[in-house]
Design an enzyme around this catalytic site. Structure first.
Site, PDB file in Angstrom:
ATOM      1  N   HIS A  38     -13.400  26.344  41.778  1.00 39.00           N
ATOM      2  CA  HIS A  38     -14.025  25.180  42.281  1.00 39.00           C
ATOM      3  C   HIS A  38     -12.666  24.254  42.828  1.00 39.00           C
ATOM      4  O   HIS A  38     -11.856  24.187  42.168  1.00 39.00           O
ATOM      5  CB  HIS A  38     -14.801  24.416  40.993  1.00 39.00           C
ATOM      6  CG  HIS A  38     -16.195  25.091  40.834  1.00 39.00           C
ATOM      7  ND1 HIS A  38     -17.336  24.929  41.580  1.00 39.00           N
ATOM      8  CD2 HIS A  38     -16.244  26.202  39.824  1.00 39.00           C
ATOM      9  CE1 HIS A  38     -18.068  25.793  40.760  1.00 39.00           C
ATOM     10  NE2 HIS A  38     -17.439  26.604  39.732  1.00 39.00           N
ATOM     11  N   HIS A  57     -15.781  40.964  35.979  1.00 40.76           N
ATOM     12  CA  HIS A  57     -16.895  39.978  36.279  1.00 40.76           C
ATOM     13  C   HIS A  57     -16.051  38.858  36.871  1.00 40.76           C
ATOM     14  O   HIS A  57     -15.021  38.279  36.261  1.00 40.76           O
ATOM     15  CB  HIS A  57     -17.480  39.295  34.912  1.00 40.76           C
ATOM     16  CG  HIS A  57     -18.366  38.070  35.165  1.00 40.76           C
ATOM     17  ND1 HIS A  57     -19.566  38.003  34.641  1.00 40.76           N
ATOM     18  CD2 HIS A  57     -17.991  36.907  35.843  1.00 40.76           C
ATOM     19  CE1 HIS A  57     -20.111  36.671  34.934  1.00 40.76           C
ATOM     20  NE2 HIS A  57     -19.262  36.026  35.591  1.00 40.76           N
ATOM     21  N   HIS A 113     -19.701  37.335  29.816  1.00 38.57           N
ATOM     22  CA  HIS A 113     -18.899  36.194  29.260  1.00 38.57           C
ATOM     23  C   HIS A 113     -19.572  35.698  28.077  1.00 38.57           C
ATOM     24  O   HIS A 113     -19.907  34.523  27.967  1.00 38.57           O
ATOM     25  CB  HIS A 113     -18.707  34.999  30.389  1.00 38.57           C
ATOM     26  CG  HIS A 113     -20.086  34.684  31.131  1.00 38.57           C
ATOM     27  ND1 HIS A 113     -21.203  34.313  30.570  1.00 38.57           N
ATOM     28  CD2 HIS A 113     -20.292  34.379  32.577  1.00 38.57           C
ATOM     29  CE1 HIS A 113     -22.153  33.927  31.520  1.00 38.57           C
ATOM     30  NE2 HIS A 113     -21.577  34.043  32.614  1.00 38.57           N
ATOM     31  N   HIS A 129     -26.195  36.644  32.768  1.00 43.29           N
ATOM     32  CA  HIS A 129     -25.918  35.339  32.340  1.00 43.29           C
ATOM     33  C   HIS A 129     -26.926  35.019  31.444  1.00 43.29           C
ATOM     34  O   HIS A 129     -27.978  34.512  31.629  1.00 43.29           O
ATOM     35  CB  HIS A 129     -25.814  34.220  33.581  1.00 43.29           C
ATOM     36  CG  HIS A 129     -25.389  32.949  32.985  1.00 43.29           C
ATOM     37  ND1 HIS A 129     -24.250  32.494  33.283  1.00 43.29           N
ATOM     38  CD2 HIS A 129     -25.973  32.088  32.507  1.00 43.29           C
ATOM     39  CE1 HIS A 129     -23.878  31.299  32.587  1.00 43.29           C
ATOM     40  NE2 HIS A 129     -25.164  30.968  31.849  1.00 43.29           N
ATOM     41  N   ALA A 180     -19.214  23.424  36.952  1.00 47.89           N
ATOM     42  CA  ALA A 180     -18.867  24.644  36.090  1.00 47.89           C
ATOM     43  C   ALA A 180     -18.211  25.588  36.278  1.00 47.89           C
ATOM     44  O   ALA A 180     -18.607  26.422  37.368  1.00 47.89           O
ATOM     45  CB  ALA A 180     -20.222  24.977  35.146  1.00 47.89           C
TER      46      ALA A 180
END
Ligand SMILES: NC(=O)N[C@@H](CC(=O)O)C(=O)O
Ligand SMILES: [Zn+2]
Ligand SMILES: [Zn+2]
Length: 345
Positions: A252, A13, A175, A137, A264
């Site tokens: 990010h 992932h 996750h 998710h 996030a």
């Protein structure tokens, strides 16, 4: 156990983004992973096989010479408009390995995600028929559900029904962050697995919030209390093949994180394997790192394990304060700090 040599890992992932950013993201993961499942949440998203193949070419073009063996494993982004034809095409492609479900609005770049899951049940049926894994998710988006409870509520409202309704569908709960998710995956029918990030193993919500807000620890699902962190460590180091490595490394820019409304996502590709080694070492479970990092994910996806090996040594290294990211910078996980392990080159 020092040094340790294991089968080369894969990352099940990761977010690589696109264009000039790929130079950083692709080569950071290719330093330690043989393959990675590439998340499709670009803007616009990777919706079709044609989109995925074009994106795959851009990723391969970004690889430097030493990393040339790295294989990107592509995924499609499930939208309200995804059709069974899209699934048939994905199943026929050698390069598409999963379809990703983002509840609309749940996380970064998820606005094109799914609004009405039940209307997509024919698509999930087709995925089960073609043995195309669903990557999830797992957080609800209802405004009345507390952000710390969104994963648990998703299990009850959506994940359990999906798993029950499509007994042949392989599902990766991505996750995971809670003891509830660990218990769900452990007890689920066969064909259900989960990825666990390094940051959810290493940190909890105190790291995010005590002494000031630390935006570089803000990701979704959000870090939980330490009892959940302990449950994740127990699952990852247990040797249960349902739990495997997925970094969720998600770059990010520094400015977009250090903001009044910060994005996030944590960037960990620069040192992910070393950070996982630190966790397994601390749990006295280094002998279980290879299963988690290099065997179980490949087995779940029905791919051969990597032929190459990688050697880790317990030698401290420091992590830079920031890394270049295209024309910008990203603050990596544990910036300015140290990690206890190194990959032998
Ligand atoms: N994990 C995150 O906090 N962010 C990811 C999206 C995701 O995996 O949910 C991203 O793309 O930035
Ligand atoms: Zn996610
Ligand atoms: Zn992710």
């Amino acid at each position: 156990m020092n040094p340790i040599t294991i089968t080369q890992p894969d990352d099940w992932h990761i977010h690589l983004r696109d264009e000039e950013v790929l130079q950083r993201t692709v080569n950071d993961v290719a330093r330690w992973a043989g393959r990675a499942i590439i998340m499709p949440n670009l803007i616009p998203p990777v919706r079709t096989v044609a989109d995925a193949l074009a994106y795959r070419d851009r990723i391969l073009d970004a690889l430097v010479e030493e990393s040339s063996g790295f294989q990107p494993l592509m995924t499609l982004y499930l939208t309200d408009a995804t059709s069974t034809v899209d699934i048939e095409e994905a199943a026929a492609s050698a390069h598409v390995h999963g379809v990703k479900l983002y509840p609309a609005g749940a996380t970064t770049n998820s606005s094109a995600g799914v609004n009405d899951l039940e209307s997509l049940y024919p698509v999930l049926e087709s995925m089960a028929k073609h043995d195309m894994p669903l990557l999830v998710h797992g957080e609800v988006t209802s405004s009345d559900i507390d952000i710390f409870d969104r994963e648990k509520v998703f299990i009850d409202r959506h994940l359990q029904p999906i798993v029950d309704t499509f007994p042949g569908l392989r599902v990766v709960f991505e996750h995971i962050t809670t003891a509830d998710a660990v218990a769900f995956v452990r007890e689920a029918r066969s064909g259900v697995a989960a990825t666990i990030t390094a940051h959810h193993l290493l940190y909890n919500r105190n790291d995010l919030l005590v002494g000031g807000i630390r935006p570089h620890y803000f990701c979704l699902p959000i870090l939980k209390r330490s009892s959940h962190q302990a449950a994740l460590c127990e699952a990852a180091t247990s040797g249960n093949p349902r739990f495997f490595l997925g970094t969720d490394s998600a770059p990010h820019t520094q400015a977009s994180k250090e903001s009044a409304c910060g994005c996030a996502g944590c960037y960990s590709a620069h040192a992910a394997l070393e950070l996982y080694a630190e966790v397994f070492d601390a749990c006295n479970a280094l002998d279980r790192l290879e299963g988690f990092a290099s065997h179980f994910g490949a087995d779940f996806y029905g791919l051969p394990r990597n032929d190459r090996t990688i050697t880790l040594e317990r030698i401290e290294q420091s992590i830079p304060e920031s890394l270049s990211l295209g024309g910008d910078v990203v603050v990596p996980l544990r910036a300015g700090g140290r990690v206890q392990w190194q990959i032998r080159s």
